[in-house]
Design a protein around this motif. Structure first.
Motif, PDB file in Angstrom:
ATOM      1  N   UNK A   1       9.010   8.280 -15.360  1.00  0.00           N
ATOM      2  CA  UNK A   1       9.649   9.325 -14.535  1.00  0.00           C
ATOM      3  C   UNK A   1       8.636  10.037 -13.638  1.00  0.00           C
ATOM      4  N   UNK A   2       7.355   9.691 -13.784  1.00  0.00           N
ATOM      5  CA  UNK A   2       6.320  10.330 -12.960  1.00  0.00           C
ATOM      6  C   UNK A   2       6.429   9.863 -11.509  1.00  0.00           C
TER       7      UNK A   2
ATOM      8  N   UNK B   1      14.505  -3.257  -9.356  1.00  0.00           N
ATOM      9  CA  UNK B   1      13.579  -2.177  -9.673  1.00  0.00           C
ATOM     10  C   UNK B   1      12.399  -2.696 -10.485  1.00  0.00           C
ATOM     11  N   UNK B   2      11.227  -2.113 -10.216  1.00  0.00           N
ATOM     12  CA  UNK B   2      10.055  -2.370 -11.060  1.00  0.00           C
ATOM     13  C   UNK B   2       9.583  -1.012 -11.586  1.00  0.00           C
ATOM     14  N   UNK B   3       9.467  -0.918 -12.920  1.00  0.00           N
ATOM     15  CA  UNK B   3       9.103   0.362 -13.518  1.00  0.00           C
ATOM     16  C   UNK B   3       7.706   0.325 -14.102  1.00  0.00           C
ATOM     17  N   UNK B   4       7.280   1.493 -14.524  1.00  0.00           N
ATOM     18  CA  UNK B   4       5.942   1.647 -15.096  1.00  0.00           C
ATOM     19  C   UNK B   4       5.648   0.516 -16.066  1.00  0.00           C
ATOM     20  N   UNK B   5       4.489  -0.096 -15.903  1.00  0.00           N
ATOM     21  CA  UNK B   5       4.063  -1.163 -16.799  1.00  0.00           C
ATOM     22  C   UNK B   5       4.379  -2.545 -16.279  1.00  0.00           C
TER      23      UNK B   5
ATOM     24  N   UNK C   1      -6.132  -3.229  -3.589  1.00  0.00           N
ATOM     25  CA  UNK C   1      -6.791  -2.091  -4.231  1.00  0.00           C
ATOM     26  C   UNK C   1      -6.166  -0.752  -3.844  1.00  0.00           C
ATOM     27  N   UNK C   2      -5.293  -0.802  -2.839  1.00  0.00           N
ATOM     28  CA  UNK C   2      -4.640   0.434  -2.393  1.00  0.00           C
ATOM     29  C   UNK C   2      -3.555   0.839  -3.403  1.00  0.00           C
ATOM     30  N   UNK C   3      -3.184   2.099  -3.347  1.00  0.00           N
ATOM     31  CA  UNK C   3      -2.115   2.598  -4.208  1.00  0.00           C
ATOM     32  C   UNK C   3      -0.870   2.834  -3.365  1.00  0.00           C
ATOM     33  N   UNK C   4       0.266   2.385  -3.896  1.00  0.00           N
ATOM     34  CA  UNK C   4       1.550   2.639  -3.224  1.00  0.00           C
ATOM     35  C   UNK C   4       2.209   3.822  -3.902  1.00  0.00           C
ATOM     36  N   UNK C   5       2.721   4.763  -3.096  1.00  0.00           N
ATOM     37  CA  UNK C   5       3.536   5.829  -3.682  1.00  0.00           C
ATOM     38  C   UNK C   5       4.797   5.953  -2.850  1.00  0.00           C
ATOM     39  N   UNK C   6       5.684   6.883  -3.228  1.00  0.00           N
ATOM     40  CA  UNK C   6       6.926   7.019  -2.462  1.00  0.00           C
ATOM     41  C   UNK C   6       6.800   8.172  -1.470  1.00  0.00           C
ATOM     42  N   UNK C   7       7.593   8.060  -0.393  1.00  0.00           N
ATOM     43  CA  UNK C   7       7.600   9.120   0.608  1.00  0.00           C
ATOM     44  C   UNK C   7       8.114  10.412  -0.005  1.00  0.00           C
ATOM     45  N   UNK C   8       9.165  10.256  -0.824  1.00  0.00           N
ATOM     46  CA  UNK C   8       9.713  11.425  -1.500  1.00  0.00           C
ATOM     47  C   UNK C   8       9.015  11.540  -2.854  1.00  0.00           C
TER      48      UNK C   8
ATOM     49  N   UNK D   1       2.740  10.759  -5.172  1.00  0.00           N
ATOM     50  CA  UNK D   1       1.698  11.075  -6.145  1.00  0.00           C
ATOM     51  C   UNK D   1       0.594  11.843  -5.439  1.00  0.00           C
ATOM     52  N   UNK D   2      -0.136  12.621  -6.208  1.00  0.00           N
ATOM     53  CA  UNK D   2      -1.191  13.425  -5.578  1.00  0.00           C
ATOM     54  C   UNK D   2      -2.459  12.611  -5.330  1.00  0.00           C
TER      55      UNK D   2
END
Lengths: 600, 381
Positions: free
Chosen positions: A189-190, A250-254, A272-279, A282-283
């Motif tokens: 849920x993070x 969907x792909x979830x944690x793990x 090596x980059x990190x993907x996060x969501x627009x909404x 992640x910090x």
């Protein structure tokens, strides 16, 4: 469900059986039908199958019902074994919680076994030890178990005995995997944080990235942000590889899978980059990867000068799948426009060149490979030189430094003498020697990288009947007595053949190289004189006599078709030549200049 | 079809197969097949439909195999059939290949009466060691005898085939060969470097190290000697491997090198019809069988060339001739501009003095003959 996910890589020294184990796991878990099964299934490239080695990491998702009746999802990442591709291994490991360490039952622990284990330990992975190839006549499982205990601190009882080829012990191994390797920890849920651990270019969908979702979850249609660039995309497809590409919503944690997001611009998806969501972004990004530093450089030129733009485009796309390839445009008097490229080693160079040629339908010429020298100039500044053609004039040089490595050589103790002899010949400095067991020794030497790159490995193998293994890491620059050597054909310097040699070896190298060129340059219409020079001083000379016979004595009505085919074949052969001034040189000549094996 | 000025007749039988030979021919076991074959040839020619208003036939060439094995009357009948079907010029060159073992005096006479006016003698060498190594059936005595017979039969126009680069051959023995050939007073000498296809028995023996071919330099020395000796005896070189008294160049072979059209008859015979190269089925039995049943034998299309390919072919063949290519004629024929199209290649080899473009001709320098493949390959587009 997250509790029943296990992510692991198989790590091992080259040829200890990783890909065979991967094949067996695919088979036993029923991921593939018997009809679909073929050897080295996860090695997708023809090149990998031809050479019998793994070049690229390859993830696959398996379903496993444990002996206790529980269902698991296992993500396995098959990795390369050769030292040049250790970067692929490190990226794979970063997407896992555990690793299966394979050791060959007759070979025992080798240099890259150690290097890989250290890499896994650094990432705090759970390591499961397995001794492979126990079916072979020369197998010494108990001895190898002991080695694993004394060198790696593994309890002999925990080490599993398997034969990936025969399928022995694979069930036990899978049980260990689900029992010992921890489930992924990230909170579903993070905010989303997913690691791109590999990608490749698909002409229809753009970049396809292999991702490991560390925290949060990702859905098809989500708007995502690349954390390094801030660029945003919409996820057009998500999926898992089981082992065929299968779309999921969907792909979830793990979880491990692939993602397409209409990314057409290669630079927008960095491994090596990190993907996060627009909404709810992640910090902080995930740690990512260290930038890899190329060890060896050479020029890549299109054989046809008009293919330069196609080569540029090919390198761009290729870098998506192999971010360790560095390149910048350069030009050569002899070869026209091309790129100076950096590689992780000679095998890497060879593989990249061949892949570029095959996958992008190019015909390429590689110049003699070399390392990066650091040169202190008389004006107090210092420069790094990757290309011998850019070597400063001698009067402007105050000091030359060359890169050194710390080499770890693991060997049965019988060969210690001949290995030390070899290292001395190669300008090595002894560091330490350690007995891992009564039989097995680890020798450390400081050696010039250039020596390691060219013929060291082959010499090591031949002097130890293949028993010694090698691993190395950069240790820094040191002052060295080096000269630039030019090669002249019919009196003209061919800049693409220039190379750097140690002063003590200059004459020997000059002779060996001119001799070699004499052998590989075919006779031409006129005599060809090959010279090696340091500055204006010629230190070696060979000549190739003019061609005197190349004829079809008979050519009449009935055999014109066949004779024409002969000439056409000859013409094809000529196309593989590069015209330098008046001389036609086989395109392999440039590479082979450095490839002189013990011709001393 | 109306442009064909040459006829080739193939006879694929030999007393036995030579160790270096890769032509379509086979050892003759049952002599009765020869008459059946001749019958079939006559039938094939008979069934061939000549288009109205044919140009005149300038050359007929009986090749093989060993065409001189055929019955003289049968050859005579076939010649009659040809003359019925085609219009011959007044001076049509009619060549038959002879091997020494089938060149008896009366046979030569009978062939001459049938219209054969040129003989090509497959002597290959005047030395028994060479002949044995080549796997020839004949010996040097037979060579001398058949040369006598040719003269006795009144055949003035004859060629001697010689091979150089035979294992064991020396500069001296080759020079003696050339001398003996010249002394035999032929009108034409062909001197070929021995070159082996992988399929022939001799190739295998060389692979196995039984004996060795001369290296490139020795072969080139032999070739240089050949040119020097023959030219000095007024056998003027007109093609890479061919020398003749002025005016006695082989018309038929020149037709090949000028990429002219010709009609082939017989099993395995090749024809050229402008852009198409055709070959009759390579089986004597199938060939005889078809014609015995009044059917045309099967014909394969070996090649279909577009205009550019045809031009390239004409170029690489024409450059084999010492005269080379007549540029204007070539440009008209292929509607092209030779000097412009190949400017880069021509310039490059002109600079090396290996190719000349003078007096309306494009031709190789004699120094280029023995390395001509290197240059010709560049002209293939």
């Amino acid at each position: 469900m997250q509790n029943n996910i296990r992510n692991f890589s198989i790590i091992a020294h080259i040829d200890h059986g990783k890909s065979t184990l991967a094949d067996r796991l695919l088979e036993i878990t029923g991921a593939l039908s018997a009809r679909e099964m073929k050897e080295q299934f996860l090695d997708k490239m023809d090149l990998e199958r031809e050479k019998g080695i793994t070049i690229k990491l390859q993830p696959v998702r398996l379903r496993y019902k444990s002996r206790s009746g529980e269902d698991y999802i296992i993500n396995l990442i098959d990795t390369p074994g050769h030292v040049d591709f250790s970067y692929e291994v490190s990226r794979s490991l970063a997407a896992c919680e555990g690793a299966v360490l394979l050791v060959d039952a007759s070979q025992g622990i080798e240099a890259q076994t150690l290097a890989n284990v250290y890499m896994a330990m650094d990432l705090n992975l759970e390591i499961i030890g397995a001794v492979n190839k126990i079916d072979l006549p020369g197998a010494e499982a108990d001895r190898v178990k002991q080695e694993m205990e004394s060198v790696l601190g593994m309890k002999p009882d925990d080490v599993i005995l398997i034969s990936a080829k025969m399928g022995t012990g694979i069930g036990d191994l899978l049980e260990e995997v689900v029992k010992k390797i921890p489930a992924p920890a990230g909170a579903p849920e993070a905010s989303l944080r997913a690691l791109i651990f590999d990608s490749y270019f698909d002409p229809y969908q753009g970049a396809i990235s292999y991702i490991r979702v560390v925290e949060g979850s990702l859905r098809k249609g989500d708007m995502i942000t690349m954390m390094s660039s801030g660029r945003q995309f919409e996820v057009s497809e998500l999926g898992v590889i089981n082992p065929h590409m299968t779309a999921v919503s969907v792909l979830s944690a793990g979880e491990v899978g692939y993602m397409a997001a209409g990314i057409k611009n290669v630079s927008d998806t960095k491994v090596g980059d990190t993907i996060t969501k627009m909404i709810k972004p992640a910090e902080n990004p995930l740690p990512g990867y260290k930038e890899v530093k190329p060890m060896v450089y050479c020029g890549l030129y299109p054989l046809e000068n008009t293919d330069f733009e196609r080569l540029r485009d090919a390198i761009d796309k290729f870098r998506l799948n192999d971010s360790s390839l560095l390149s910048e445009p350069e030009s050569s008097d002899a070869l026209g426009f091309g790129f100076r490229c950096g590689f992780l080693g000679l095998l890497h160079l060879e593989i990249v060149k061949e892949r570029l040629e095959r996958e992008y339908d190019l015909s390429l010429l590689a110049t003699s490979p070399g390392v990066v020298y650091r040169i202190m100039l008389t004006d107090g500044s210092d420069i790094y030189v990757q290309n011998p053609a850019r070597w400063p004039l001698p009067q402007k040089i105050s000091e030359i430094m060359e890169p050194y490595v710390k080499a770890s050589i693991m060997t049965p103790n019988d060969y210690v003498g001949s290995i030390m002899e070899l290292c001395q010949e190669k300008r090595g400095t002894f560091i330490t020697m350690e007995y891992l067991t009564t039989q097995r020794v680890m020798i450390s030497y400081k050696l010039p990288l250039a020596e390691i790159l060219f013929d060291f490995y082959d010499a090591l193998k031949s002097r130890t009947r293949g028993y010694a293994s090698l691993d190395y890491e950069m240790s820094g620059y040191e002052v060295s007595d080096l000269v630039k050597m030019d090669i002249l054909l019919n009196g003209e310097i061919v800049d693409a053949l220039s190379f750097i040699a140690h002063t003590d070896e200059a004459i020997y190298r000059a002779r060996a190289i001119t001799g070699r060129l004499r052998k590989i340059i075919p006779r031409q219409m006129y005599e060809v004189v090959i010279q090696a020079a340091v500055g204006s001083k010629i230190i070696a000379r060979e000549s190739i006599k003019a061609m005197r016979k190349d004829v079809l004595a008979k050519c009449y009505g009935g055999d014109i078709t066949r004779k024409k085919k002969l000439l056409e074949k000859q013409k094809e052969g000529k196309k593989r030549m590069k015209q330098i001034g008046r001389v036609e040189i086989p395109k392999d000549a440039f590479m082979s200049v450095m490839n002189i094996k013990n011709e001393k | 079809m109306k442009n064909k000025t040459g006829i080739y007749i193939h006879v694929p039988f030999c007393p036995r197969k030579c160790a270096y030979c890769d032509f379509f021919s086979r050892p003759l076991k049952d002599k009765s097949i020869l008459d059946q074959y001749a019958q079939a040839l006559q039938k094939e020619i008979q069934m061939y439909k000549t288009v109205s208003g044919p140009v005149k036939i300038q050359s007929v060439y009986w090749g093989g195999g060993t065409p001189s094995l055929l019955d003289t009357d049968k050859v005579s009948a076939i010649m009659v059939q040809l003359r019925r079907q085609f219009v011959f010029a007044d001076d049509t060159e009619i060549t038959m290949e002879f091997n020494p073992e089938s060149g008896q005096r009366h046979r030569l006479r009978r062939f001459a009466e049938a219209g054969i006016n040129r003989v090509s003698l497959g002597a290959q060498s005047f030395f028994d060691d060479d002949l044995k190594l080549l796997g020839r059936v004949h010996n040097s005595r037979l060579v001398y005898r058949v040369i006598e017979n040719i003269h006795a039969a009144g055949i003035k126009n004859f060629n001697i085939d010689l091979i150089f680069g035979i294992p064991g051959q020396t500069i001296t023995s080759w020079e003696a060969n050339l001398q003996k050939a010249v002394s035999s007073a032929p009108s034409h000498i062909s001197a070929y470097l021995l070159q082996l296809e992988e399929s022939v028995p001799m190739y295998k023996r060389i692979e196995q190290g039984e004996y060795r071919l001369p290296d490139d330099d020795s072969a080139a020395d032999l070739y240089a000697l050949t040119r020097e000796r023959l030219n000095s005896c007024n056998f003027v070189q007109y093609e890479i491997s061919n020398f003749a008294r002025p005016g006695k160049e082989c018309k038929h072979n020149i037709l090949y090198w000028r990429a002219g059209d010709y009609q082939g008859f017989g099993a395995g015979a090749v024809s050229l019809e402008s852009s198409r190269r055709l070959r009759v089925v390579q089986s004597a039995e199938d060939y005889i069988g078809a014609l015995a049943a009044d059917k045309k034998p099967d014909v394969d299309i070996l090649e279909e060339m577009n205009e550019a390919e045809k031009a390239a072919e004409a170029l690489i063949l024409g450059l084999r001739l010492c005269e080379g290519i007549y540029i204007d004629e070539f440009n008209r024929r292929f509607n092209t501009n030779l000097i412009h199209d190949y400017a880069g290649i021509i310039k490059r080899y002109e600079d090396e003095n290996l190719l000349h473009c003078e007096k309306g001709r494009l031709y190789l320098d004699p120094r280029a003959y023995f390395i001509s493949n290197y240059i010709l390959a560049d002209f293939l587009s």
